[in-house]
Design a protein around this motif. Sequence first.
Motif, mmCIF file in Angstrom:
data_model
loop_
_atom_site.group_PDB
_atom_site.id
_atom_site.type_symbol
_atom_site.label_atom_id
_atom_site.label_comp_id
_atom_site.label_asym_id
_atom_site.label_seq_id
_atom_site.Cartn_x
_atom_site.Cartn_y
_atom_site.Cartn_z
ATOM 1 N N VAL A 87 -20.728 12.810 -99.030
ATOM 2 C CA VAL A 87 -19.363 12.329 -99.255
ATOM 3 C C VAL A 87 -18.401 13.425 -98.833
ATOM 4 O O VAL A 87 -18.562 14.588 -99.205
ATOM 5 C CB VAL A 87 -19.125 11.968 -100.737
ATOM 6 C CG1 VAL A 87 -17.660 11.588 -100.969
ATOM 7 C CG2 VAL A 87 -20.052 10.840 -101.163
ATOM 8 N N LEU A 88 -17.417 13.036 -98.055
ATOM 9 C CA LEU A 88 -16.352 13.940 -97.634
ATOM 10 C C LEU A 88 -15.044 13.213 -97.905
ATOM 11 O O LEU A 88 -14.669 12.312 -97.151
ATOM 12 C CB LEU A 88 -16.522 14.254 -96.144
ATOM 13 C CG LEU A 88 -16.022 15.597 -95.641
ATOM 14 C CD1 LEU A 88 -16.786 16.733 -96.305
ATOM 15 C CD2 LEU A 88 -16.180 15.680 -94.144
ATOM 16 N N ASP A 89 -14.380 13.579 -98.997
ATOM 17 C CA ASP A 89 -13.163 12.893 -99.430
ATOM 18 C C ASP A 89 -11.994 13.289 -98.540
ATOM 19 O O ASP A 89 -11.566 14.444 -98.537
ATOM 20 C CB ASP A 89 -12.870 13.239 -100.883
ATOM 21 C CG ASP A 89 -11.685 12.486 -101.459
ATOM 22 O OD1 ASP A 89 -10.961 11.806 -100.699
ATOM 23 O OD2 ASP A 89 -11.470 12.577 -102.675
ATOM 24 N N HIS A 90 -11.477 12.312 -97.788
ATOM 25 C CA HIS A 90 -10.378 12.612 -96.856
ATOM 26 C C HIS A 90 -9.121 13.095 -97.576
ATOM 27 O O HIS A 90 -8.305 13.795 -96.991
ATOM 28 C CB HIS A 90 -10.056 11.385 -95.998
ATOM 29 C CG HIS A 90 -9.575 10.207 -96.780
ATOM 30 N ND1 HIS A 90 -10.437 9.303 -97.368
ATOM 31 C CD2 HIS A 90 -8.322 9.794 -97.087
ATOM 32 C CE1 HIS A 90 -9.723 8.379 -97.994
ATOM 33 N NE2 HIS A 90 -8.454 8.651 -97.832
ATOM 34 N N ASN A 148 -16.271 8.568 -96.803
ATOM 35 C CA ASN A 148 -15.058 9.263 -97.230
ATOM 36 C C ASN A 148 -14.704 8.924 -98.673
ATOM 37 O O ASN A 148 -13.713 9.412 -99.200
ATOM 38 C CB ASN A 148 -13.880 8.911 -96.307
ATOM 39 C CG ASN A 148 -13.520 7.439 -96.359
ATOM 40 O OD1 ASN A 148 -14.402 6.570 -96.302
ATOM 41 N ND2 ASN A 148 -12.237 7.138 -96.461
ATOM 42 N N ARG A 149 -15.537 8.109 -99.325
ATOM 43 C CA ARG A 149 -15.275 7.696 -100.712
ATOM 44 C C ARG A 149 -16.540 7.888 -101.550
ATOM 45 O O ARG A 149 -17.598 7.334 -101.231
ATOM 46 C CB ARG A 149 -14.851 6.242 -100.761
ATOM 47 C CG ARG A 149 -13.549 5.941 -100.011
ATOM 48 C CD ARG A 149 -13.264 4.453 -100.032
ATOM 49 N NE ARG A 149 -13.341 3.922 -101.368
ATOM 50 C CZ ARG A 149 -12.274 3.616 -102.125
ATOM 51 N NH1 ARG A 149 -11.072 3.760 -101.648
ATOM 52 N NH2 ARG A 149 -12.431 3.140 -103.344
ATOM 53 N N ALA A 150 -16.399 8.630 -102.642
ATOM 54 C CA ALA A 150 -17.542 8.883 -103.524
ATOM 55 C C ALA A 150 -18.032 7.609 -104.199
ATOM 56 O O ALA A 150 -19.202 7.514 -104.567
ATOM 57 C CB ALA A 150 -17.165 9.925 -104.576
ATOM 58 N N ASP A 151 -17.149 6.610 -104.345
ATOM 59 C CA ASP A 151 -17.535 5.364 -105.029
ATOM 60 C C ASP A 151 -18.042 4.295 -104.059
ATOM 61 O O ASP A 151 -18.236 3.141 -104.452
ATOM 62 C CB ASP A 151 -16.371 4.818 -105.851
ATOM 63 C CG ASP A 151 -15.153 4.460 -105.005
ATOM 64 O OD1 ASP A 151 -15.113 4.809 -103.804
ATOM 65 O OD2 ASP A 151 -14.221 3.840 -105.556
ATOM 66 N N ALA A 152 -18.303 4.661 -102.816
ATOM 67 C CA ALA A 152 -18.826 3.688 -101.849
ATOM 68 C C ALA A 152 -20.221 3.243 -102.304
ATOM 69 O O ALA A 152 -21.137 4.056 -102.408
ATOM 70 C CB ALA A 152 -18.882 4.307 -100.453
ATOM 71 N N GLN A 153 -20.352 1.944 -102.573
ATOM 72 C CA GLN A 153 -21.595 1.420 -103.124
ATOM 73 C C GLN A 153 -22.765 1.592 -102.168
ATOM 74 O O GLN A 153 -23.920 1.692 -102.589
ATOM 75 C CB GLN A 153 -21.452 -0.068 -103.483
ATOM 76 C CG GLN A 153 -20.298 -0.391 -104.403
ATOM 77 C CD GLN A 153 -19.039 -0.806 -103.652
ATOM 78 O OE1 GLN A 153 -18.604 -0.123 -102.729
ATOM 79 N NE2 GLN A 153 -18.435 -1.913 -104.051
ATOM 80 N N GLY A 154 -22.499 1.624 -100.883
ATOM 81 C CA GLY A 154 -23.559 1.745 -99.895
ATOM 82 C C GLY A 154 -24.333 3.051 -99.980
ATOM 83 O O GLY A 154 -25.471 3.137 -99.510
ATOM 84 N N LEU A 155 -23.747 4.075 -100.584
ATOM 85 C CA LEU A 155 -24.438 5.360 -100.686
ATOM 86 C C LEU A 155 -25.720 5.241 -101.503
ATOM 87 O O LEU A 155 -26.753 5.811 -101.146
ATOM 88 C CB LEU A 155 -23.503 6.412 -101.312
ATOM 89 C CG LEU A 155 -22.307 6.812 -100.453
ATOM 90 C CD1 LEU A 155 -21.329 7.655 -101.264
ATOM 91 C CD2 LEU A 155 -22.758 7.557 -99.202
ATOM 92 N N LEU A 201 -20.063 3.116 -86.929
ATOM 93 C CA LEU A 201 -19.045 2.863 -87.946
ATOM 94 C C LEU A 201 -19.338 1.501 -88.565
ATOM 95 O O LEU A 201 -19.427 0.503 -87.858
ATOM 96 C CB LEU A 201 -17.649 2.876 -87.327
ATOM 97 C CG LEU A 201 -17.282 4.101 -86.469
ATOM 98 C CD1 LEU A 201 -15.857 3.981 -85.955
ATOM 99 C CD2 LEU A 201 -17.471 5.392 -87.243
ATOM 100 N N ALA A 202 -19.496 1.471 -89.879
ATOM 101 C CA ALA A 202 -19.840 0.233 -90.582
ATOM 102 C C ALA A 202 -18.913 0.092 -91.784
ATOM 103 O O ALA A 202 -19.277 0.434 -92.904
ATOM 104 C CB ALA A 202 -21.311 0.249 -91.007
ATOM 105 N N GLY A 203 -17.698 -0.368 -91.511
ATOM 106 C CA GLY A 203 -16.716 -0.467 -92.582
ATOM 107 C C GLY A 203 -16.155 0.886 -92.957
ATOM 108 O O GLY A 203 -15.838 1.133 -94.119
ATOM 109 N N GLY A 255 -21.055 -1.125 -97.747
ATOM 110 C CA GLY A 255 -22.105 -0.763 -96.799
ATOM 111 C C GLY A 255 -23.022 -1.914 -96.439
ATOM 112 O O GLY A 255 -24.180 -1.696 -96.092
ATOM 113 N N SER A 256 -22.510 -3.144 -96.467
ATOM 114 C CA SER A 256 -23.403 -4.278 -96.193
ATOM 115 C C SER A 256 -23.890 -4.281 -94.741
ATOM 116 O O SER A 256 -25.051 -4.617 -94.483
ATOM 117 C CB SER A 256 -22.726 -5.604 -96.553
ATOM 118 O OG SER A 256 -21.631 -5.873 -95.703
ATOM 119 N N ASN A 257 -23.051 -3.894 -93.801
ATOM 120 C CA ASN A 257 -23.514 -3.791 -92.410
ATOM 121 C C ASN A 257 -24.488 -2.626 -92.244
ATOM 122 O O ASN A 257 -25.460 -2.722 -91.502
ATOM 123 C CB ASN A 257 -22.343 -3.663 -91.446
ATOM 124 C CG ASN A 257 -21.821 -5.008 -90.993
ATOM 125 O OD1 ASN A 257 -22.577 -5.849 -90.537
ATOM 126 N ND2 ASN A 257 -20.530 -5.221 -91.129
#
Length: 195
Positions: free
Chosen positions: A60-63, A41-48, A90-92, A12-14
């Motif tokens: 989080v919505l896991d595809h 779409n990923r629970a482990d996304a650091q940007g959260l 959309l940012a990554g 999530g840097s952008n």
Amino acid sequence: MRNIVILISGSGSNMAAIVRAAEQGRWAERLNARVAAVLSNRADAQGLALAQDHGIATQVLDHKRFASREAFDVALMAEIDRHAPALLVLAGFMRILTPGFVAHYAGRMLNIHPSLLPAFPGLNTHQRAIDAGCRFAGATVHQVTAELDHGGILAQAVVPVLPGDTADSLGSRVLSQEHLMYPRAVAEFLRALPA
């Protein structure tokens, strides 16, 4: 207040650059806009975690829990629309979106891509630029259409490809320019939207 919803899949840097620009540039006062939510779409996304630290709603919505790309996109649209977005960023976000999803947000969805479009749409852009012998690489902010990485170009940043560059070293220089360019492009897009 015009709500911005940001989609991420990783660091999530952008997204962080946009959140900082919104705070420092007082977008709420100057542009009547705020980052209302960050979805992944990923629970482990650091940007959260960063979004939560800034008081921004996250989801989080896991595809992988959906039977099809279309089913995921329908559920994602429902979550996004809860925030009544004026703009979807959309940012990554590492998912190819269905035509129905793209049509739903037509004219109000932006993406950043790590190449000088129309060159090198898709993945592995930095290595492809090096392999092609490019002297310059960069990033592009564009409107999202149903065709991958082909929407109208709003901004580009150019960096030189240096002798001995690897995909990682080139990518790092491009990313530093993305962090400057994307918030500016979002702000300009908001200024152009009807009040």
